[in-house]
Write a protein that holds these residues in place. Structure first.
Motif, PDB file in Angstrom:
ATOM      1  N   PHE A  77       0.829  -1.202   0.000  1.00  0.00           N
ATOM      2  CA  PHE A  77       0.000   0.000   0.000  1.00  0.00           C
ATOM      3  C   PHE A  77       0.866   1.256   0.000  1.00  0.00           C
ATOM      4  CE2 PHE A  77      -2.264   3.369   2.298  1.00  0.00           C
ATOM      5  CZ  PHE A  77      -3.365   3.515   1.464  1.00  0.00           C
ATOM      6  N   LEU A  78       1.874   1.301   0.855  1.00  0.00           N
ATOM      7  CA  LEU A  78       2.732   2.486   0.944  1.00  0.00           C
ATOM      8  C   LEU A  78       3.492   2.735  -0.355  1.00  0.00           C
ATOM      9  CD1 LEU A  78       4.169   2.127   4.560  1.00  0.00           C
ATOM     10  CD2 LEU A  78       2.426   3.730   3.762  1.00  0.00           C
ATOM     11  N   GLY A  83       4.048   5.926  -5.244  1.00  0.00           N
ATOM     12  CA  GLY A  83       4.328   5.881  -6.672  1.00  0.00           C
ATOM     13  C   GLY A  83       3.156   6.351  -7.514  1.00  0.00           C
ATOM     14  N   SER A  84       1.962   5.906  -7.168  1.00  0.00           N
ATOM     15  CA  SER A  84       0.783   6.238  -7.963  1.00  0.00           C
ATOM     16  C   SER A  84       0.424   7.711  -7.881  1.00  0.00           C
ATOM     17  CB  SER A  84      -0.405   5.389  -7.523  1.00  0.00           C
ATOM     18  OG  SER A  84      -0.168   4.040  -7.827  1.00  0.00           O
ATOM     19  N   LEU A  85       0.555   8.304  -6.724  1.00  0.00           N
ATOM     20  CA  LEU A  85       0.219   9.728  -6.603  1.00  0.00           C
ATOM     21  C   LEU A  85       1.187  10.600  -7.396  1.00  0.00           C
ATOM     22  CD1 LEU A  85      -0.899  10.011  -2.869  1.00  0.00           C
ATOM     23  CD2 LEU A  85      -2.327   9.912  -4.925  1.00  0.00           C
ATOM     24  N   MET A 119      10.784   4.589  -4.812  1.00  0.00           N
ATOM     25  CA  MET A 119      12.151   4.658  -4.304  1.00  0.00           C
ATOM     26  C   MET A 119      12.241   5.571  -3.083  1.00  0.00           C
ATOM     27  SD  MET A 119      15.107   3.398  -4.528  1.00  0.00           S
ATOM     28  CE  MET A 119      14.810   2.435  -5.978  1.00  0.00           C
ATOM     29  N   LEU A 120      11.480   6.644  -3.081  1.00  0.00           N
ATOM     30  CA  LEU A 120      11.470   7.522  -1.901  1.00  0.00           C
ATOM     31  C   LEU A 120      11.005   6.763  -0.667  1.00  0.00           C
ATOM     32  CD1 LEU A 120      10.009  10.799  -3.459  1.00  0.00           C
ATOM     33  CD2 LEU A 120      12.355  10.423  -2.663  1.00  0.00           C
ATOM     34  N   VAL A 121       9.965   5.956  -0.814  1.00  0.00           N
ATOM     35  CA  VAL A 121       9.480   5.151   0.304  1.00  0.00           C
ATOM     36  C   VAL A 121      10.530   4.117   0.695  1.00  0.00           C
ATOM     37  CG1 VAL A 121       7.726   3.481   1.043  1.00  0.00           C
ATOM     38  CG2 VAL A 121       7.051   5.525  -0.208  1.00  0.00           C
ATOM     39  N   ALA A 122      11.141   3.477  -0.294  1.00  0.00           N
ATOM     40  CA  ALA A 122      12.156   2.453  -0.016  1.00  0.00           C
ATOM     41  C   ALA A 122      13.343   3.043   0.738  1.00  0.00           C
ATOM     42  CB  ALA A 122      12.623   1.805  -1.311  1.00  0.00           C
ATOM     43  N   MET A 130      19.134   1.520  -1.192  1.00  0.00           N
ATOM     44  CA  MET A 130      18.100   1.171  -2.179  1.00  0.00           C
ATOM     45  C   MET A 130      18.246   1.966  -3.479  1.00  0.00           C
ATOM     46  SD  MET A 130      16.515  -1.230  -0.764  1.00  0.00           S
ATOM     47  CE  MET A 130      15.172  -1.451  -1.890  1.00  0.00           C
ATOM     48  N   ILE A 131      18.938   3.084  -3.427  1.00  0.00           N
ATOM     49  CA  ILE A 131      19.135   3.921  -4.612  1.00  0.00           C
ATOM     50  C   ILE A 131      19.808   3.124  -5.735  1.00  0.00           C
ATOM     51  CG2 ILE A 131      20.387   5.955  -5.492  1.00  0.00           C
ATOM     52  CD1 ILE A 131      18.014   6.781  -3.910  1.00  0.00           C
ATOM     53  N   PHE A 132      20.565   2.093  -5.362  1.00  0.00           N
ATOM     54  CA  PHE A 132      21.234   1.242  -6.339  1.00  0.00           C
ATOM     55  C   PHE A 132      20.262   0.692  -7.376  1.00  0.00           C
ATOM     56  CE2 PHE A 132      22.236  -3.190  -7.456  1.00  0.00           C
ATOM     57  CZ  PHE A 132      23.392  -2.983  -8.199  1.00  0.00           C
ATOM     58  N   TYR A 133      19.034   0.419  -6.980  1.00  0.00           N
ATOM     59  CA  TYR A 133      18.044  -0.159  -7.887  1.00  0.00           C
ATOM     60  C   TYR A 133      17.425   0.857  -8.842  1.00  0.00           C
ATOM     61  CZ  TYR A 133      17.944  -4.515  -5.261  1.00  0.00           C
ATOM     62  OH  TYR A 133      18.274  -5.695  -4.674  1.00  0.00           O
TER      63      TYR A 133
END
Length: 162
Positions: A77-78, A83-85, A119-122, A130-133
């Motif tokens: 959900f998060l 991402g969707s917004l 990515m911001l949430v990750a 996580m930025i690596f992805y």
């Protein structure tokens, strides 16, 4: 809002939810964590070009909530919400600049923004590693965004002829 409009939006939400649940059953062809086809976004792109922003937002929020209940978790959900917004905001801003023949471009932008939101949430949850992805997600997002955008463009063109 009329009953007819509410019914249309409910049907769009149901279609997006069905595509989401079907996609959960398909083995991921992209071996990148977090990357997926995003079939439900076909409905979102279609709705961006057919309905008012508030109506599209309702479809997206209900789909994310129900999709998280049916096939995900609170983390799903998060990630999906962020991402969707961001995706929706970008596509709504771009929809007046992109012609009906290039809707897929708005979808590519939306996919890239969706990945940035995720990515911001990750990064907030798991840390800066996580930025690596991100480059891998961006590449996958451009490809899948073009695919979902072309599908939405075909649907809009087909419905426009009737």
């Amino acid at each position: 809002m009329t009953t007819g409009k509410l019914t249309e939006l409910a049907l769009l939400t149901a279609a997006a939810l069905i595509l989401y649940v079907v996609e959960l059953q398909i083995p991921n062809p992209i071996p990148i964590p977090g990357a997926k086809l995003g079939l439900a976004n076909i409905v979102t792109v279609y709705a961006v070009y057919r309905y008012r922003p508030g109506e599209v937002l309702m479809v997206v929020l209900v789909r994310i909530f129900l999709g998280s209940l049916f096939g995900g978790s609170m983390m799903t959900f998060l990630y999906s919400l962020a991402g969707s917004l961001l995706c929706l905001l970008g596509m709504l801003l771009l929809r007046h600049m992109v012609s009906g023949r290039a809707i897929w471009l708005a979808s590519v932008l939306g996919a890239v923004l969706h990945n940035i939101g995720q990515m911001l949430v990750a990064v907030l949850i798991a840390g800066k590693g996580m930025i690596f992805y991100l480059p891998f997600l961006m590449t996958a997002g451009c490809i899948t965004g073009a695919f979902t955008g072309l599908c939405a463009q075909l649907v809009l063109n087909r419905i426009g002829r009737q």
